[in-house]
Design a protein around this motif. Structure first.
Motif, PDB file in Angstrom:
ATOM      1  N   GLU A  88      20.035 -68.822 -15.338  1.00 21.59           N
ATOM      2  CA  GLU A  88      21.269 -68.113 -14.992  1.00 21.59           C
ATOM      3  C   GLU A  88      21.167 -67.361 -13.665  1.00 21.59           C
ATOM      4  OE1 GLU A  88      19.366 -65.467 -18.264  1.00 21.59           O
ATOM      5  OE2 GLU A  88      19.464 -67.584 -17.768  1.00 21.59           O
ATOM      6  N   TRP A  89      19.962 -66.873 -13.327  1.00 25.63           N
ATOM      7  CA  TRP A  89      19.816 -66.152 -12.051  1.00 25.63           C
ATOM      8  C   TRP A  89      19.896 -67.130 -10.891  1.00 25.63           C
ATOM      9  CZ3 TRP A  89      21.251 -62.452 -14.505  1.00 25.63           C
ATOM     10  CH2 TRP A  89      20.571 -61.839 -15.538  1.00 25.63           C
ATOM     11  N   PHE A  90      19.325 -68.304 -11.086  1.00 27.87           N
ATOM     12  CA  PHE A  90      19.407 -69.380 -10.104  1.00 27.87           C
ATOM     13  C   PHE A  90      20.877 -69.731  -9.835  1.00 27.87           C
ATOM     14  CE2 PHE A  90      20.024 -73.994  -9.751  1.00 27.87           C
ATOM     15  CZ  PHE A  90      19.311 -74.281  -8.598  1.00 27.87           C
ATOM     16  N   LEU A  91      21.653 -69.865 -10.912  1.00 26.70           N
ATOM     17  CA  LEU A  91      23.072 -70.204 -10.774  1.00 26.70           C
ATOM     18  C   LEU A  91      23.851 -69.102 -10.067  1.00 26.70           C
ATOM     19  CD1 LEU A  91      23.697 -71.845 -14.266  1.00 26.70           C
ATOM     20  CD2 LEU A  91      23.428 -72.999 -12.057  1.00 26.70           C
ATOM     21  N   LEU A  92      23.543 -67.846 -10.361  1.00 30.55           N
ATOM     22  CA  LEU A  92      24.220 -66.735  -9.678  1.00 30.55           C
ATOM     23  C   LEU A  92      23.885 -66.723  -8.197  1.00 30.55           C
ATOM     24  CD1 LEU A  92      23.953 -63.683 -12.123  1.00 30.55           C
ATOM     25  CD2 LEU A  92      25.907 -65.176 -11.710  1.00 30.55           C
ATOM     26  N   LEU A  93      22.602 -66.910  -7.867  1.00 30.63           N
ATOM     27  CA  LEU A  93      22.194 -66.899  -6.461  1.00 30.63           C
ATOM     28  C   LEU A  93      22.899 -67.994  -5.670  1.00 30.63           C
ATOM     29  CD1 LEU A  93      20.509 -66.240  -3.958  1.00 30.63           C
ATOM     30  CD2 LEU A  93      18.612 -67.499  -4.979  1.00 30.63           C
ATOM     31  N   TYR A  94      22.745 -69.223  -6.093  1.00 36.55           N
ATOM     32  CA  TYR A  94      23.286 -70.327  -5.300  1.00 36.55           C
ATOM     33  C   TYR A  94      24.791 -70.526  -5.494  1.00 36.55           C
ATOM     34  CZ  TYR A  94      18.518 -71.181  -4.013  1.00 36.55           C
ATOM     35  OH  TYR A  94      17.251 -71.032  -3.499  1.00 36.55           O
ATOM     36  N   GLY A  95      25.295 -70.187  -6.679  1.00 37.98           N
ATOM     37  CA  GLY A  95      26.743 -70.218  -6.878  1.00 37.98           C
ATOM     38  C   GLY A  95      27.431 -69.184  -6.007  1.00 37.98           C
ATOM     39  N   LEU A 132      12.218 -69.915  -5.578  1.00 42.29           N
ATOM     40  CA  LEU A 132      13.676 -69.925  -5.420  1.00 42.29           C
ATOM     41  C   LEU A 132      14.306 -71.305  -5.604  1.00 42.29           C
ATOM     42  CD1 LEU A 132      14.221 -67.387  -2.500  1.00 42.29           C
ATOM     43  CD2 LEU A 132      14.267 -66.991  -4.964  1.00 42.29           C
ATOM     44  N   ARG A 133      13.515 -72.317  -5.840  1.00 45.68           N
ATOM     45  CA  ARG A 133      14.046 -73.666  -6.076  1.00 45.68           C
ATOM     46  C   ARG A 133      15.056 -74.057  -4.993  1.00 45.68           C
ATOM     47  NH1 ARG A 133      15.583 -72.368 -12.263  1.00 45.68           N
ATOM     48  NH2 ARG A 133      13.521 -71.831 -12.967  1.00 45.68           N
ATOM     49  N   ILE A 134      14.633 -73.949  -3.767  1.00 44.63           N
ATOM     50  CA  ILE A 134      15.544 -74.108  -2.632  1.00 44.63           C
ATOM     51  C   ILE A 134      16.193 -75.495  -2.604  1.00 44.63           C
ATOM     52  CG2 ILE A 134      15.691 -74.140  -0.111  1.00 44.63           C
ATOM     53  CD1 ILE A 134      13.647 -71.812  -0.149  1.00 44.63           C
ATOM     54  N   GLY A 135      15.459 -76.533  -2.913  1.00 49.54           N
ATOM     55  CA  GLY A 135      16.036 -77.881  -2.922  1.00 49.54           C
ATOM     56  C   GLY A 135      17.186 -77.998  -3.912  1.00 49.54           C
ATOM     57  N   TRP A 136      16.953 -77.556  -5.144  1.00 49.17           N
ATOM     58  CA  TRP A 136      18.020 -77.587  -6.156  1.00 49.17           C
ATOM     59  C   TRP A 136      19.154 -76.643  -5.774  1.00 49.17           C
ATOM     60  CZ3 TRP A 136      18.493 -81.308  -9.477  1.00 49.17           C
ATOM     61  CH2 TRP A 136      17.370 -82.002  -9.907  1.00 49.17           C
TER      62      TRP A 136
END
Length: 187
Positions: A88-95, A132-136
């Motif tokens: 969910e944090w990944f989605l908030l960051l990139y979203g 940070l999973r920059i590619g995704w």
């Protein structure tokens, strides 16, 4: 909002007000995550009662959504920094990164990315970039921004890119326009 409330001033300002209030709530979450609930609540109240936030949240402009999406992305980054394995944090960051860019153009991505990079450089934790999973994240960013960017450019025969991005964003950031003076640092 126009569909729900008709074409009027209330509808034109509805989402700005909602996202202005949501920015204050996100500020509470920031302060709570970084310090404790009392700090978060005080920070949210300070933002809610600041003159600029009140004005931005009532204006029929893209500023309140822009602020909200920047805060959303940075809150996602903070939470990823604190617990990197949560989706969910990944989605908030990139979203948030994508939605801020849709709201005001490349400035959204630039402000968010530069804030994160400066934080990591000053904290000497550049190794966190691996988490940070920059590619995704870039793939999610392109999924959010790409369709609109492509549609806008096809509709304007790439005028959106040449005038909107290159001229009104890049050139205005590096040199004076319309008779104004000042160095690069001013702009």
């Amino acid at each position: 909002a126009y569909t729900l409330f008709g074409v009027n001033e209330f509808a034109a300002r509805f989402f700005q007000s909602l996202l202005g209030a949501a920015s204050c709530a996100l500020t509470v979450l920031f302060g709570t995550a970084l310090f404790r609930p009392r700090v978060g609540i005080l920070a949210g109240l300070i933002l809610a009662t600041s003159a600029q936030m009140v004005v931005v949240s009532k204006a029929a402009t893209a500023d309140a959504p822009f602020v909200f999406f920047i805060l959303l992305a940075l809150y996602g980054f903070l939470r990823m920094y604190m617990s990197p394995r949560r989706l969910e944090w990944f989605l908030l960051l990139y979203g948030g990164l994508g939605l801020a860019t849709l709201t005001k153009g490349p400035a959204g991505a630039i402000l968010i990315a530069s804030t994160i990079l400066v934080f990591l450089a000053l904290s000497r934790e550049v190794k966190v970039l691996r988490n940070l999973r920059i590619g995704w994240g870039l793939a999610l960013f392109v999924l959010i921004v790409g369709p609109w960017f492509l549609a806008a450019n096809l509709e304007t025969e790439w005028g959106f890119f040449t005038k909107g991005i290159l001229y009104h964003t890049v050139e205005r950031a590096v040199r004076p326009f319309e008779g104004h003076t000042g160095s690069f640092l001013y702009y």
